[in-house]
Scaffold this active site. Structure first.
Site, short mmCIF file in Angstrom:
data_model
loop_
_atom_site.label_atom_id
_atom_site.label_comp_id
_atom_site.label_asym_id
_atom_site.label_seq_id
_atom_site.Cartn_x
_atom_site.Cartn_y
_atom_site.Cartn_z
N SER A 147 -0.47 9.42 1.49
CA SER A 147 -0.10 7.86 1.48
C SER A 147 -1.42 7.19 1.32
O SER A 147 -2.42 7.76 1.75
CB SER A 147 0.67 7.35 2.70
OG SER A 147 0.50 5.97 2.61
N TYR A 160 1.01 6.80 11.77
CA TYR A 160 1.19 7.04 10.53
C TYR A 160 -0.15 7.47 9.73
O TYR A 160 -0.53 8.06 9.13
CB TYR A 160 1.95 6.11 10.10
CG TYR A 160 2.52 6.26 8.37
CD1 TYR A 160 3.36 7.08 8.21
CD2 TYR A 160 1.72 5.69 7.45
CE1 TYR A 160 3.74 7.32 6.71
CE2 TYR A 160 2.22 5.84 6.01
CZ TYR A 160 3.20 6.74 5.79
OH TYR A 160 3.71 7.09 4.56
N1 LIG Z 1 8.40 4.97 0.14
C1 LIG Z 1 6.97 4.59 -0.16
O1 LIG Z 1 6.53 3.49 -0.60
C2 LIG Z 1 6.02 5.39 0.14
C3 LIG Z 1 4.67 5.09 0.32
C4 LIG Z 1 3.52 6.00 0.86
C5 LIG Z 1 3.81 7.29 1.29
N2 LIG Z 1 5.14 7.71 1.19
C6 LIG Z 1 5.55 9.03 1.85
O2 LIG Z 1 6.27 9.58 0.85
C7 LIG Z 1 7.22 10.44 1.66
C8 LIG Z 1 8.68 10.04 1.36
O3 LIG Z 1 8.78 8.92 1.50
P1 LIG Z 1 10.33 8.13 1.39
O4 LIG Z 1 10.07 6.73 1.39
O5 LIG Z 1 10.89 8.62 0.09
O6 LIG Z 1 10.91 8.59 2.77
P2 LIG Z 1 12.45 8.64 3.32
O7 LIG Z 1 13.26 7.76 2.16
O8 LIG Z 1 12.32 8.44 4.59
O9 LIG Z 1 13.12 9.91 2.97
C9 LIG Z 1 12.57 11.00 3.99
C10 LIG Z 1 13.38 12.30 3.47
O10 LIG Z 1 12.66 13.28 4.32
C11 LIG Z 1 13.82 13.68 5.23
N3 LIG Z 1 13.52 14.07 6.60
C12 LIG Z 1 13.13 13.04 7.23
N4 LIG Z 1 12.81 13.85 8.75
C13 LIG Z 1 12.92 15.08 8.26
C14 LIG Z 1 12.69 16.26 9.22
N5 LIG Z 1 12.39 16.17 10.39
N6 LIG Z 1 12.91 17.50 8.49
C15 LIG Z 1 13.49 17.53 7.41
N7 LIG Z 1 13.54 16.54 6.57
C16 LIG Z 1 13.43 15.16 7.11
C17 LIG Z 1 14.92 12.53 4.92
O11 LIG Z 1 16.47 13.39 5.24
P3 LIG Z 1 16.98 13.43 6.75
O12 LIG Z 1 16.86 12.14 7.33
O13 LIG Z 1 18.59 13.62 6.23
O14 LIG Z 1 16.53 14.62 7.31
C18 LIG Z 1 14.84 12.38 3.62
O15 LIG Z 1 15.37 13.19 2.76
C19 LIG Z 1 6.90 10.28 3.02
O16 LIG Z 1 5.85 11.30 3.35
C20 LIG Z 1 6.11 8.91 3.13
O17 LIG Z 1 5.29 8.83 4.22
C21 LIG Z 1 6.27 6.85 0.97
#
Ligand SMILES: NC(=O)c1ccc[n+]([C@@H]2O[C@H](COP(=O)([O-])OP(=O)(O)OC[C@H]3O[C@@H](n4cnc5c(N)ncnc54)[C@H](OP(=O)(O)O)[C@@H]3O)[C@@H](O)[C@H]2O)c1
Length: 254
Positions: A147, A160
């Site tokens: 991130s 985080y």
């Molecule tokens: N969205 C943003 O704007 C943003 C910005 C910067 C960085 N990021 C990074 O990008 C990544 C994805 O973000 P996102 O917003 O798409 O996340 P999200 O919508 O929260 O999705 C997270 C995914 O991970 C799975 N998950 C969560 N805990 C898990 C575990 N312990 N074991 C296996 N699977 C797990 C969830 O499914 P289940 O809950 O069903 O397991 C889901 O498929 C993260 O690392 C986040 O820090 C996102």
């Protein structure tokens, strides 16, 4: 010309963690559309099956591989299974990341350690296994989803930020550990994306984000796919230990 289609991933086996929604889903779809066979991971077996079925319906190739990345035994069983069935892993995208937005006085040491376990330690334990398979095969692409918070800092987000900064360091360490065997390790650092996890953003915060992002908007989750396919492909053969920022210009705006 050794690689006429450097983005093509036909015959590649790719594991994407956290692939049921948001950025992980789009990365899985992008890799599948480039030709890779996707092992779809999240904790919910039903959702991994649905995503795999969607990829197959689109003409791609995928299967479910549900496990909790924070459960070391479950991760080891998953990698044992990959080794037994395929004998190799070509691409490992570690995308799972949890977030705890809270003021410092409301983040206990237990919370902090739990965040590090899921966001950082899991990357260490799983990538050791992924890297071993890749080194044995003399080829591999490892991509961590970090991130911009891992480099920028900020308030009410200490666990985080620490985890993502650690993940960036870990990526560089693995780039050095595995590089001589033909295995690269890089990171994608997303900025603000309009994923489900950010659905509750306030109008005021959204406006501040729009003001700061040079492109004037949040990212569409599908816009993460291109950078991921690039880093996972032959096109990135000499890219190793790099953080590819994908933030619409957020972090370069003063
Ligand atoms: N969205 C943003 O704007 C943003 C910005 C910067 C960085 N990021 C990074 O990008 C990544 C994805 O973000 P996102 O917003 O798409 O996340 P999200 O919508 O929260 O999705 C997270 C995914 O991970 C799975 N998950 C969560 N805990 C898990 C575990 N312990 N074991 C296996 N699977 C797990 C969830 O499914 P289940 O809950 O069903 O397991 C889901 O498929 C993260 O690392 C986040 O820090 C996102």
């Amino acid at each position: 010309m050794p690689h006429v289609l450097p983005f093509l991933l036909t015959d590649h086996i790719a594991l994407v963690t956290g692939a049921s929604r948001g950025l992980g889903l789009e990365i899985a779809l992008g890799l599948a559309r480039a030709g890779a066979h996707i092992l779809v991971n999240c904790r919910d077996a039903g959702r991994t099956g649905e995503v795999a079925a969607r990829i197959v319906e689109e003409g791609g190739s995928a299967e479910a591989l549900p496990f909790d990345v924070g459960d070391e035994d479950a991760g080891n069983r998953a990698f044992d299974d990959i080794g037994r069935r395929f004998g190799r892993l070509d691409i490992f995208v570690h995308n799972v990341g949890m977030r705890l937005r809270a003021p410092l006085d409301r983040i206990s040491t237990v919370d902090f350690n739990h965040m590090l376990a899921v966001d950082l330690t899991a990357a260490f334990t799983l990538t050791k296994r992924a890297g071993a398979l890749m080194v044995a095969n003399g080829y591999g692409r490892i991509v961590f989803v970090t991130s911009i918070s891992g480099t920028l800092g900020g308030r009410n987000d200490a666990a985080y930020i620490a985890a993502k900064a650690g993940l960036t360091g870990l990526m560089r360490a693995f780039a050095c550990e595995f590089g001589a065997a033909g295995v690269t390790c890089n990171a994608i650092a997303p900025g603000p994306f309009a994923t489900e996890s950010n659905a509750d953003i306030s109008a005021e915060r959204l406006e501040r984000v729009r003001q700061r992002v040079a492109l004037g908007r949040r990212g569409d989750p599908a816009e993460i796919a291109g950078p991921a396919v690039f880093l996972a492909s032959q096109a990135a053969s000499y890219v190793n230990g790099h953080v590819l920022t994908v933030d619409g210009g957020y972090s370069v705006t003063s």
